[in-house]
Design a protein around this motif. Structure first.
Motif, PDB file in Angstrom:
ATOM      1  N   UNK A  63     -24.694  44.213  -8.436  1.00  0.00           N
ATOM      2  CA  UNK A  63     -25.522  43.342  -9.270  1.00  0.00           C
ATOM      3  C   UNK A  63     -26.899  43.158  -8.648  1.00  0.00           C
ATOM      4  N   UNK A  64     -27.806  42.462  -9.351  1.00  0.00           N
ATOM      5  CA  UNK A  64     -29.188  42.301  -8.896  1.00  0.00           C
ATOM      6  C   UNK A  64     -29.311  41.345  -7.729  1.00  0.00           C
ATOM      7  N   UNK A  65     -28.224  40.672  -7.371  1.00  0.00           N
ATOM      8  CA  UNK A  65     -28.219  39.828  -6.165  1.00  0.00           C
ATOM      9  C   UNK A  65     -27.786  40.613  -4.930  1.00  0.00           C
ATOM     10  N   UNK A  66     -27.506  41.896  -5.126  1.00  0.00           N
ATOM     11  CA  UNK A  66     -27.125  42.745  -3.997  1.00  0.00           C
ATOM     12  C   UNK A  66     -25.655  42.694  -3.645  1.00  0.00           C
ATOM     13  N   UNK A  67     -24.820  42.139  -4.524  1.00  0.00           N
ATOM     14  CA  UNK A  67     -23.384  42.079  -4.260  1.00  0.00           C
ATOM     15  C   UNK A  67     -22.690  43.267  -4.913  1.00  0.00           C
ATOM     16  N   UNK A  68     -21.643  43.760  -4.242  1.00  0.00           N
ATOM     17  CA  UNK A  68     -20.924  44.937  -4.697  1.00  0.00           C
ATOM     18  C   UNK A  68     -19.471  44.588  -5.019  1.00  0.00           C
ATOM     19  N   UNK A 236     -36.904  43.650  -6.955  1.00  0.00           N
ATOM     20  CA  UNK A 236     -37.257  42.752  -5.850  1.00  0.00           C
ATOM     21  C   UNK A 236     -36.709  43.262  -4.522  1.00  0.00           C
ATOM     22  N   UNK A 237     -35.649  44.096  -4.583  1.00  0.00           N
ATOM     23  CA  UNK A 237     -35.065  44.617  -3.341  1.00  0.00           C
ATOM     24  C   UNK A 237     -35.952  45.679  -2.699  1.00  0.00           C
ATOM     25  N   UNK A 238     -36.916  46.199  -3.436  1.00  0.00           N
ATOM     26  CA  UNK A 238     -37.827  47.188  -2.872  1.00  0.00           C
ATOM     27  C   UNK A 238     -38.662  46.591  -1.741  1.00  0.00           C
ATOM     28  N   UNK A 239     -38.925  45.282  -1.836  1.00  0.00           N
ATOM     29  CA  UNK A 239     -39.750  44.616  -0.800  1.00  0.00           C
ATOM     30  C   UNK A 239     -39.024  44.551   0.541  1.00  0.00           C
ATOM     31  N   UNK A 240     -37.701  44.685   0.517  1.00  0.00           N
ATOM     32  CA  UNK A 240     -36.936  44.610   1.763  1.00  0.00           C
ATOM     33  C   UNK A 240     -36.794  45.978   2.404  1.00  0.00           C
TER      34      UNK A 240
END
Length: 240
Positions: A63-68, A236-240
């Motif tokens: 998901x977009x929160x980074x959970x799998x 937004x995960x691209x910034x990390x």
């Protein structure tokens, strides 16, 4: 010239699937091969006969929160409107918004495998899904309400003497509600489906795999399309 016969065509489809599942069961002494063979039979069935708007794969959902999610044997997902599907070392990663249904594939249905499937399904349903307003020729439509991700268990046989008796009913009723099974096929005996009142309908029949396939298609039709994914939520995960 032999005339076409729909009953014979459907019987042939069932025979094909039944024979493949029997072959995978015969791979005794090779549990990994046996498990892979069983999954592949169901992946081929759904891949061949579901409408082309759906794709089918063994995959993990994100998901977009980074959970799998946990890895799922059979994921039915959208490919027409899904902007990205990752394939890393042969493993597919699919955004949660794109998922229509998830299934676990096992040799036999029993309490342990029902619980196992429920845990896997819950790991998908608990993921966060975005849904944006949808532009169309008439203007901007409201975000599509999130559909229920279908979940189920696909097996060849049952370990219970009475395949659809009280033990199965109790197993389906127990467990985390997030993991409740909507559909199941026991190819040697029949299929079951969850009703709107959360009870279960059990059907003993001669062509279970085909009956399950038709019921799945009917439920997918009722789900319509997947929600419009918010790509910026993932970006937004691209910034990390």
């Amino acid at each position: 010239m032999t005339e076409w016969n729909l009953a014979n065509l459907l019987a042939g489809l069932h025979t094909e699937i039944h024979q493949k599942l029997e072959h995978s069961r015969a791979l005794l002494g090779h549990p990994v091969l046996k498990g892979d063979a069983t999954e592949n039979v169901w992946l081929q069935l759904l891949g061949n006969y579901l409408p082309k708007r759906y794709s089918v794969a063994r995959a993990t959902v994100v998901d977009s929160n980074g959970k799998f999610s946990q890895q799922i044997d059979v994921v039915v997902f959208d490919r027409q409107y899904s902007p990205f599907i990752f394939t890393i070392e042969g493993q597919k990663i699919i955004p949660a918004e794109s998922v229509y249904a998830v299934f676990e594939a096992k040799q036999a249905i029993d309490v342990e495998n029902v619980r196992y499937a429920q845990d896997k399904i819950a790991s998908v349903r608990r993921l966060y899904r975005t849904s944006l307003p949808v532009p169309n020729v008439s203007g901007i439509a409201k975000p599509k309400p999130l559909h229920r991700i279908l979940g189920g268990l696909l097996t060849f046989e049952s370990t219970w003497k009475t395949p659809f008796g009280q033990p199965l009913q109790q197993a389906l009723a127990a467990g985390d509600p997030d993991g409740s099974l909507d559909l199941g096929c026991v190819a040697a005996h029949g299929h079951f489906s969850r009703c709107e009142d959360e009870s279960y309908a059990f059907t003993l029949e001669g062509k279970p795999a085909t009956a399950f396939l038709f019921e799945l298609i009917a439920r997918l039709q009722a789900s319509a399309t997947v929600p419009m994914i918010d790509m910026r939520a993932y970006a937004k995960w691209l910034a990390d």
